[in-house]
Design a protein around this motif. Sequence first.
Motif, short mmCIF file in Angstrom:
data_model
loop_
_atom_site.label_atom_id
_atom_site.label_comp_id
_atom_site.label_asym_id
_atom_site.label_seq_id
_atom_site.Cartn_x
_atom_site.Cartn_y
_atom_site.Cartn_z
N TYR B 33 39.40 47.83 48.70
CA TYR B 33 39.67 46.55 48.05
C TYR B 33 39.45 46.68 46.54
N TYR B 35 38.26 43.74 43.67
CA TYR B 35 37.82 42.38 43.41
C TYR B 35 37.67 42.19 41.90
N GLN B 37 35.43 39.78 39.24
CA GLN B 37 34.34 38.81 39.08
C GLN B 37 34.33 38.33 37.64
N LEU B 43 33.65 35.81 42.78
CA LEU B 43 34.18 37.11 43.19
C LEU B 43 35.46 36.88 43.97
N ILE B 45 39.09 38.34 45.61
CA ILE B 45 39.81 39.52 46.06
C ILE B 45 41.16 39.60 45.34
N PHE B 90 35.37 45.17 40.74
CA PHE B 90 34.65 45.91 41.78
C PHE B 90 35.63 46.50 42.79
N PHE B 105 30.38 48.28 48.19
CA PHE B 105 30.92 48.04 46.86
C PHE B 105 30.52 49.13 45.88
N GLY B 106 31.41 49.37 44.93
CA GLY B 106 31.10 50.26 43.83
C GLY B 106 30.25 49.55 42.80
N PRO B 107 29.85 50.25 41.75
CA PRO B 107 28.97 49.67 40.73
C PRO B 107 29.68 48.72 39.77
N ARG B 110 33.08 47.03 33.87
CA ARG B 110 33.12 45.85 32.98
C ARG B 110 34.21 46.06 31.95
#
Lengths: 111, 114
Positions: B33, B35, B37, B43, B45, B90, B105-107, B110
């Motif tokens: 996925y 996402y 944010q 958050l 999708i 994400f 989830f990944g980190p 940004r």
Amino acid sequence: LAKTTQPISMDSYEGQEVNITCSHNNIATNDYITWYQQFPSQGPRFIIQGYKTKVTNEVASLFIPADRKSSTLSLPRVSLSDTAVYYCLVGDMRSGFKTIFGAGTRLFVKA
Amino acid sequence: DTAVSQTPKYLVTQMGNDKSIKCEQNLGHDTMYWYKQDSKKFLKIMFSYNNKELIINETVPNRFSPKSPDKAHLNLHINSLELGDSAVYFCASRLGTSQDNEQFFGPGTRLTVL
């Protein structure tokens, strides 16, 4: 997918038990209830999932009443490091791959 | 031993540029996925892929184009970046074959568009 409603924020003190309730009045028969935790600057992390009654793991408990229109995430003896946003999700993963995150509950644990 | 990794972690760029974010998972999962944010922490999708096939496209502008070269990778390319694209993105993965809704989830990346 069923919509969820949670309190926007909650405050607690270290050592207390925290209960966060999520409303999901339109939950479908095949829907599961899942909770995630998100710390600042990190991705969400799975906490617990359940279908009915009670589920417990090493992190939390999930209480689901018989009508399944709500659920309560219970965090025993919280610590400062439990300060995070907690998301409640409802859906049937067998019939789709879509996940809807609500606004979440911001939990702030004080010393 | 990171399960889901994203690169870069931070991305600062000018409006109008094209950029890519990469995601890799080493969990052997079938579903991945993307996402978004925003600053209010909602958050949302954007896309979901299952076995390299696009499953979900949540009315995302076609400036966003996901690409899955194989099951372990899901990259996100963004054309003509706009100020409103600034957010944390994400990547996540899920086994995809069971009722288990556990996503990893990944980190996050940004993205700041100036």
